[in-house]
Design a protein around this motif. Structure first.
Motif, mmCIF file in Angstrom:
data_model
loop_
_atom_site.group_PDB
_atom_site.id
_atom_site.type_symbol
_atom_site.label_atom_id
_atom_site.label_comp_id
_atom_site.label_asym_id
_atom_site.label_seq_id
_atom_site.Cartn_x
_atom_site.Cartn_y
_atom_site.Cartn_z
ATOM 1 N N UNK A 15 7.729 -1.380 -4.282
ATOM 2 C CA UNK A 15 6.579 -0.754 -3.642
ATOM 3 C C UNK A 15 5.690 -0.032 -4.635
ATOM 4 N N UNK A 16 6.287 0.734 -5.541
ATOM 5 C CA UNK A 16 5.495 1.462 -6.529
ATOM 6 C C UNK A 16 4.760 0.499 -7.458
ATOM 7 N N UNK A 17 5.453 -0.552 -7.908
ATOM 8 C CA UNK A 17 4.803 -1.531 -8.790
ATOM 9 C C UNK A 17 3.618 -2.176 -8.090
ATOM 10 N N UNK A 18 3.815 -2.531 -6.819
ATOM 11 C CA UNK A 18 2.741 -3.173 -6.056
ATOM 12 C C UNK A 18 1.570 -2.226 -5.857
ATOM 13 N N UNK A 150 5.752 5.629 -12.915
ATOM 14 C CA UNK A 150 4.879 4.745 -12.146
ATOM 15 C C UNK A 150 4.071 5.515 -11.118
ATOM 16 N N UNK A 151 4.703 6.500 -10.466
ATOM 17 C CA UNK A 151 3.975 7.274 -9.453
ATOM 18 C C UNK A 151 2.826 8.053 -10.081
ATOM 19 N N UNK A 317 6.380 -9.988 -8.923
ATOM 20 C CA UNK A 317 6.034 -10.192 -7.512
ATOM 21 C C UNK A 317 4.907 -9.263 -7.091
ATOM 22 N N UNK A 318 4.777 -8.108 -7.744
ATOM 23 C CA UNK A 318 3.662 -7.207 -7.438
ATOM 24 C C UNK A 318 2.333 -7.866 -7.801
ATOM 25 N N UNK A 319 2.290 -8.558 -8.937
ATOM 26 C CA UNK A 319 1.068 -9.259 -9.318
ATOM 27 C C UNK A 319 0.739 -10.368 -8.325
ATOM 28 N N UNK A 320 1.775 -11.045 -7.817
ATOM 29 C CA UNK A 320 1.530 -12.088 -6.822
ATOM 30 C C UNK A 320 1.065 -11.470 -5.503
ATOM 31 N N UNK A 321 1.654 -10.338 -5.124
ATOM 32 C CA UNK A 321 1.203 -9.645 -3.914
ATOM 33 C C UNK A 321 -0.247 -9.203 -4.060
#
Length: 339
Positions: A15-18, A150-151, A317-321
């Motif tokens: 979630x944070x990465x996205x 990240x936050x 997967x964050x980049x794909x999202x």
């Protein structure tokens, strides 16, 4: 027209990465991160954080390679920067060993890590119960440092953070224009995904500063990962088990198995014991759909179900999202233009 209101549900590593990817790439959007738990209380905080991938049966290998490469390159850049100590990201070299020669001696990610090679007979002598091994350098991520880092990066990009439990996606319909579901195991209830199952993991954190190389048994159950804040020693993979209490029998089993691989661990001090539930699924779900919420059609992007490789694949997967979010916003703009 005001900024597009995007909400990311789930404040673990995925979630944070996205949320970071969206906030940095789409500054015209107002991005809110909602989570019931934040670091240090997420499942991700207890993860060993070593970059190592499984093979998912329902995802094309090229897509899995893209996820792995994107995450590896992202974390390698951090590991080689001045942010490495604060972010808790480091290079880690070691061995993956097998009792029997595996059918796939060279996994799909072999050329994506650093210096992958087959272990020599001399190297294998220290593991007499194992007949085959792989040596390589990968990355270890200390999530107790990485998640707060990240936050802070998300907040610098203009993101908003709110701690609360989301009972239903319907609760979000009036406040946001696009929803990104990174709720992990919570997707079982929130999204009605019965394919989500807990896999209970128990690990120990041990003070063993003399250890410099990781050791991972090919069965995935026994491992020793030296890190910045002690060595992570494990573990268990108990499917369908919702227990969050420490099991002393599991602790004894972990110590016995790991001591056989690394006898010096018998002199190490146990710093802490941790239990978490991996958000397991046959394959990660990274896709989009349209959701009808209280008379409105709201784009919904899913990014969850990473099991025990959340840290490994989170950035990929964050980049794909992010791409799916961009596609959804473009379609929304086209549809409005037709009106």
């Amino acid at each position: 027209m005001g900024a597009v209101r995007v909400v990311v549900v789930g404040a673990g590593v995925v979630g944070l990465s996205t949320a970071v990817c969206i906030a940095e790439a789409l500054p015209h959007c107002s991005v809110t991160l909602l989570g019931e738990k934040f670091s240090p209380d997420t499942t991700s905080d207890g993860a060993a954080g070593i970059l190592f991938a499984n093979h998912f049966p329902d995802v094309p290998v090229e897509q899995q390679r893209r996820w792995f490469r994107s995450s590896f390159d992202h974390l390698l850049h951090i590991a080689q920067s001045e942010d490495a100590p604060e972010a808790g990201v480091m290079l880690s070299s070691g061995w993956q060993i097998f009792r029997d020669v595996p059918a796939d001696q060279t996994p799909y990610w072999a050329d994506l890590v650093i210096g992958f090679r087959i272990m020599t007979e001399r190297e294998l002598q220290r593991f007499p119960e194992h007949r085959f091994g792989q040596a390589f350098t990968t990355i270890k991520c200390e999530c107790s440092s990485y998640l707060p880092w990240l936050e802070r990066r998300f907040r610098r990009a203009g993101g908003r953070v709110e701690q609360r439990r989301v009972q239903s996606l319907q609760d979000l319909s009036g406040s946001f224009d696009l929803i990104v579901n990174c709720s992990g195991l919570g997707a079982r209830a929130l999204g009605g995904d019965s394919g989500m199952q807990p896999v209970r993991g128990q690990v120990l954190k041990m003070a063993a500063p003399w250890l410099q190389h990781f050791i991972r048994d090919g069965d995935g159950l026994t491992y020793i990962y030296p890190g910045i804040q002690g060595a992570t020693v494990g573990g268990t993979r108990q499917g369908g088990d919702w227990r969050l209490q420490v099991d002393e029998g599991d602790t004894r089993s972990i110590l016995q198995r790991c001591n056989r691989l690394e006898p010096s661990l018998s002199r190490a001090r146990v710093l802490s014991t941790w239990v978490g539930l991996r958000p397991d699924r046959r394959s990660p779900r990274v896709e989009r759909e349209l959701l009808r919420l209280q008379g409105r059609t709201v784009p919904l992007v899913h990014n969850y179900g990473h099991g025990g490789v959340g840290v490994t694949l989170a950035w990929g997967t964050a980049l794909e999202a992010l791409q799916l979010v961009q596609q959804s916003l473009q379609e929304t703009q086209r549809n409005r233009a037709k009106l």
